[in-house]
Scaffold this motif. Structure first.
Motif, PDB file in Angstrom:
ATOM      1  N   ILE A  12      31.941   5.153 -59.983  1.00 26.10           N
ATOM      2  CA  ILE A  12      31.210   5.793 -58.887  1.00 26.10           C
ATOM      3  C   ILE A  12      32.094   5.802 -57.645  1.00 26.10           C
ATOM      4  O   ILE A  12      32.957   4.945 -57.479  1.00 26.10           O
ATOM      5  N   CYS A  20      31.172  13.874 -57.920  1.00 28.75           N
ATOM      6  CA  CYS A  20      30.234  13.121 -58.753  1.00 28.75           C
ATOM      7  C   CYS A  20      29.151  14.032 -59.306  1.00 28.75           C
ATOM      8  O   CYS A  20      28.809  15.043 -58.706  1.00 28.75           O
ATOM      9  N   ASN A  33      24.384   6.108 -55.579  1.00 29.55           N
ATOM     10  CA  ASN A  33      25.625   6.846 -55.847  1.00 29.55           C
ATOM     11  C   ASN A  33      25.554   7.581 -57.181  1.00 29.55           C
ATOM     12  O   ASN A  33      24.952   7.103 -58.135  1.00 29.55           O
ATOM     13  N   ARG A  36      30.862   9.551 -61.559  1.00 30.02           N
ATOM     14  CA  ARG A  36      32.063  10.388 -61.488  1.00 30.02           C
ATOM     15  C   ARG A  36      32.010  11.518 -62.516  1.00 30.02           C
ATOM     16  O   ARG A  36      31.606  11.309 -63.660  1.00 30.02           O
ATOM     17  N   THR A  37      32.401  12.704 -62.092  1.00 29.50           N
ATOM     18  CA  THR A  37      32.398  13.869 -62.981  1.00 29.50           C
ATOM     19  C   THR A  37      33.286  13.604 -64.198  1.00 29.50           C
ATOM     20  O   THR A  37      34.426  13.203 -64.063  1.00 29.50           O
TER      21      THR A  37
END
Length: 183
Positions: A12, A20, A33, A36-37
């Motif tokens: 994150i 993200c 949060n 992450r992509t």
């Protein structure tokens, strides 16, 4: 292979340093949060390949809340380790050891003032590989005999090196600030 994944800065974003994906409303309530992509497909792929995933966090989170967040965010994490959890575990172990030692010394008529045991971070016990965004953590794991992959924000496809290291190649390249080594 057991893989340890750092939460903050790797999975994150700490301060918006990489894109993200959105998480569900319930997951957002536990941890605001986003993930992450590319993390979800990567973690699913690693799990399908037979790897056990452990999430570790240096934040003051409750492990059960992070595990619940992983489930709600659809991350296939098997175990969560936090710094606070490790400190408490070490303190209990040290207390038991000191209590036995103090009893032995008391029987001899001596006293003892013990020192507390240090928590090593990242928690590499039982892991074969760690994924972290800090070079010092990768280097620390390397000194303990655990392989590591430095996850940076500079790479276009941040998952490529992880896939290469875990799914195809038994050799993992460790890069630290001063030197480069191949295990």
């Amino acid at each position: 292979m057991t893989i340890g994944i750092d939460l903050e800065g790797t999975l994150i974003a700490e301060c918006g340093e990489f894109p993200c994906e959105r998480t569900g409303t319930l997951a957002k309530l536990l941890y605001p949060n986003g993930v992450r992509t590319g993390a979800r497909p990567l973690l699913r792929e690693l799990t399908r390949a037979g790897h056990a995933l452990t999430l570790y966090s240096s934040g003051a989170h409750k492990p059960w809340k992070l595990l619940l967040w992983c489930r709600l965010a659809r991350l296939p994490v098997r175990r969560v380790v936090t710094a606070e959890q490790e400190k408490k575990k070490r303190a209990r172990q040290a207390h038991k050891k000191q209590k036995r030692f103090a009893q032995d010394l008391k029987a001899l008529g001596l006293t003892h003032f013990g020192k507390t045991s240090e928590v090593t971070w990242p928690p590499c016990a039982g892991m074969n590989l760690i994924l972290d965004d800090e070079a010092r953590h990768i280097h620390s794991a390397w000194r303990m005999g655990v392989k590591g992959v430095l996850v940076t924000n500079c790479e276009q496809d941040w998952t490529a090196r992880i896939r290469e290291a875990t799914l195809q190649s038994p050799e993992i390249e460790i890069i630290t600030l001063q030197k480069k080594a191949t295990l």
